[in-house]
Design an enzyme around this catalytic site. Structure first.
Site, PDB file in Angstrom:
ATOM      1  N   ALA A   1       3.670   7.130   1.011  1.00  0.00           N
ATOM      2  CA  ALA A   1       5.030   7.342   0.515  1.00  0.00           C
ATOM      3  C   ALA A   1       4.933   7.979  -0.861  1.00  0.00           C
ATOM      4  CB  ALA A   1       5.750   6.007   0.443  1.00  0.00           C
TER       5      ALA A   1
ATOM      6  N   GLU B   1       0.002   4.155   7.937  1.00  0.00           N
ATOM      7  CA  GLU B   1       0.929   3.406   8.798  1.00  0.00           C
ATOM      8  C   GLU B   1       1.565   4.292   9.871  1.00  0.00           C
ATOM      9  OE1 GLU B   1       2.832   1.846   5.221  1.00  0.00           O
ATOM     10  OE2 GLU B   1       2.700  -0.139   6.141  1.00  0.00           O
TER      11      GLU B   1
ATOM     12  N   GLU C   1      -1.402  -0.320  -1.088  1.00  0.00           N
ATOM     13  CA  GLU C   1      -0.118  -0.729  -1.685  1.00  0.00           C
ATOM     14  C   GLU C   1      -0.263  -1.840  -2.709  1.00  0.00           C
ATOM     15  OE1 GLU C   1      -0.585  -0.080   1.499  1.00  0.00           O
ATOM     16  OE2 GLU C   1       1.139   0.979   2.340  1.00  0.00           O
TER      17      GLU C   1
ATOM     18  N   GLY D   1       1.623   4.668   3.527  1.00  0.00           N
ATOM     19  CA  GLY D   1       2.536   5.054   4.608  1.00  0.00           C
ATOM     20  C   GLY D   1       1.926   6.092   5.547  1.00  0.00           C
TER      21      GLY D   1
END
Ligand code: DAK
Length: 255
Positions: free
Chosen positions: A63, A111, A131, A108
């Protein structure tokens, strides 16, 4: 980020294209990816989808940290929900989605790859869920999907330390299905997609749907879902053609 979609026959390739930020996702990129995946999912002429990153450095570096740095809890919830919607869309489109991980797959980015049905990696790929080093937990499914893929102990180690995993280790722990030279990655993904596309569309979709609940329910519940999918297949043209072709020693011609 622009999301590029190309087609070769019945195989679609979706490319995350923001190489200047190592293909990190901001809100607009996530919305575009969601739209593209849903559109391809509804297209009956598409039989397999490849997801990859532009450039030779990153699949996606996660992200967008610059965007996230300004979030309050409300904005974070909306962003988290959008990322989860993307991963659910990948997971629930009828066609198999193959991640071709061509470099960094962090946060992300990892993910999104975890939500795909299959993962191929370049030997230069690096995976991480970093993270916790940014003061947040994973938000797009790593806590749920990574343990299912690599086992609880390994997932806990990776998520709680945030350490990096190279392609060799990723293969060893089952995070990826295969590793290729960078220039051989997309051809290998194309071959895998073509192999899948040569099978019955309805049977592939039914198998994907049944596997999706493999870890969401207990084994007896999962076996019932499998039984439903198996029994329903016997009302389809694909089942009749597939078995007739085998018995007649010819290749099936799918309806
Ligand atoms: N976001 C924004 N920009 C990024 C970025 C990212 N994640 N990763 C890289 N970039 C940008 C860099 O800022 C740099 O831009 P300029 O400074 O040139 O403008 C450019 O991409 C090239 O990166 P580097 O110069 O850093 O390149 P290096 O080769 O030195 O390093 C690296 C590559 C991948 C090791 C490094 O860039 C890196 O560590 N990047 C951050 C990776 C990371 O930590 N990713 C995880 C992000 S966290 C949630 C919702 C969502 C999420 C969690 C919770 N909730 C709502 C609960 C998701 C979280 C994440 O994904």
């Amino acid at each position: 980020m622009s999301i590029d979609v190309t087609r070769v026959g019945s195989v679609a390739t979706v490319t995350l294209n923001r190489p200047e930020a190592l293909n990190a996702f901001d809100q607009a990129a996530l919305s575009d990816l969601l739209r593209s995946v849903r559109k391809l999912g509804a297209d009956q002429t598409v039989r397999a989808i490849i997801l990859t990153g532009a450039g030779d450095r990153a699949f996606a570096a996660g992200a967008d940290i610059k965007a996230m740095a300004k979030f309050n809890p409300q904005a974070a919830r909306a962003f988290g929900a959008l990322g989860q919607a993307v991963t659910r869309a990948i997971e629930t489109v009828p066609q198999p989605v193959i991640a071709a991980v061509n470099g960094y797959a962090f946060g992300g980015g990892c993910e999104i790859a975890l939500a795909c049905d299959l993962r191929l990696a370049a030997d230069t790929a690096v995976f991480a869920q970093p993270e916790v080093s940014l003061g947040i937990p994973p938000g797009w499914g790593a806590t749920q999907r990574l343990p299912r893929l690599v086992g609880g102990g390994v997932a806990a180690e990776l998520i709680l330390t945030g350490r990096r995993v190279d392609a060799t280790e990723a293969l060893r722990i089952g995070l990826v299905n295969a590793v290729h030279r960078p220039d051989a990655l997309l051809p290998a993904a194309g071959e895998l997609a073509a192999q899948i596309a040569g099978n019955s569309r309805s049977a592939v979709a039914a198998a994907k749907q049944a596997m999706a609940v493999a870890f969401g329910v207990d084994v007896p519940g999962g076996l019932l879902t499998e039984l439903d999918a198996f029994a329903s297949a016997f009302g389809t043209e694909d089942q009749r053609e597939g078995m007739a072709a085998f018995l007649e020693k010819r290749r099936p011609v799918w309806p």
